[in-house]
Design an enzyme around this catalytic site. Structure first.
Site: not given
Ligand SMILES: *[C@@H]1O[C@H](CO)[C@@H](O)[C@H](O)[C@H]1NC(C)=O
Length: 277
Positions: A80, A130, A232
């Site tokens: 992402h 992811d 992230s």
């Protein structure tokens, strides 16, 4: 579309909080000094040599995500994160990986990227698979403060003391941290995690996607300590062996008593073998 907006909100990407970003420089001066990563502490200089800051912007470097060095040409991050800097068929031209500094905005060495390899089964709606790689245009030069991290390909059980470092927000909707912060959460049992996320999420007003323990690792430290937006893509490393077991992926933002979810690196051994340069 509603589902998608909700899920983007849950990925630990810098821009993913629906709350408009306040003036970060101002807020940074006014936050509780004890409120880090959320609830972390400053990482010692050079103590996270595999750490990559993914930044973009030419005049001012803004943080996109974290990443980790696998080889001189390969940076591991969350899919992402890559999607956020990819448009019209290519990566943002100002995207850089910054290594060798605890401050993403100054020092270190910047590398440009030639291409990305995103997992073909990455599902943005549920934040599954992811995982992605960014391939640099030139070799990352190793030094005392720039080193690759080994991946752990055995299944990480519950109760593994881990280390996560990142420049993410130090509170939900709060400032990005200019200096690298770290936290030592423990991995938790997959079934416990599934239940906790499915119960705590709705109680806080979120409808989180299901946790899938065979491809995701959960950690928990304590309420008030955890991952937040901007973290992230950063590595989760088991402290005993110094090997990467996870990639920061998503959670109920931020540090509100729910576990944090990481890509389980060991589930992607063959994918990593095939795609690492
Ligand atoms: C690169 O990332 C973009 C955005 O997520 C994706 O659409 C594309 O398929 C990726 N390219 C490769 C080769 O994985």
């Amino acid at each position: 579309m509603a589902t998608k907006a909700l899920v983007v909100f849950l990925a630990f990407l810098v821009g993913s909080l629906a709350v408009p970003a306040p003036d970060q420089s101002v807020l940074f001066e006014h936050v509780d000094i004890n409120a880090r990563i959320v609830g972390g502490s400053p990482a010692a200089q050079g103590s996270v040599p595999y750490m990559v800051a993914l930044t973009q912007g030419t005049v001012v470097r803004s943080l996109v995500c974290g990443g980790s060095i696998l080889t001189p040409r390969t940076v591991l991050t969350a899919a992402h994160c890559i999607a956020a800097v990819f448009s019209w068929g290519s990566l943002s031209s100002s995207l850089r990986g910054v290594v060798g500094t605890n401050s993403f905005g100054s020092g270190g060495t910047q590398y440009a990227f030639a291409r990305n390899v995103t997992h073909a089964n990455y599902v943005s709606q549920t934040i599954k698979n992811d995982i992605g790689l960014l391939i640099t245009t030139t070799d990352i030069e190793y030094s005392e403060v720039v080193q690759p991290i080994k991946q752990a390909f055995d299944f990480a059980p519950a109760g593994v003391v881990s280390r996560a470092a990142g420049w993410g927000r130090i509170a939900a909707g709060g400032a990005i941290s200019q200096n690298l912060l770290e936290l030592h959460p423990e991995t938790i049992d997959g079934d416990v995690c599934v239940t906790q996320v499915a119960t705590i999420g709705p109680s806080l007003g979120f409808r989180p996607p299901p946790v899938e323990p065979h491809i995701e690792i959960c950690t928990f430290h304590s309420a008030g300590r955890g991952m937040c937006n901007g973290d992230s893509g950063s590595a989760l490393v088991r402290v005993d062996r110094g090997e990467q077991i996870g990639i920061v992926s998503w959670g109920i933002p931020c540090a509100r008593g729910a576990p944090d979810m990481f890509v389980r690196v060991s589930a992607y051994e063959s994918w990593l073998e095939q795609n690492t340069v």
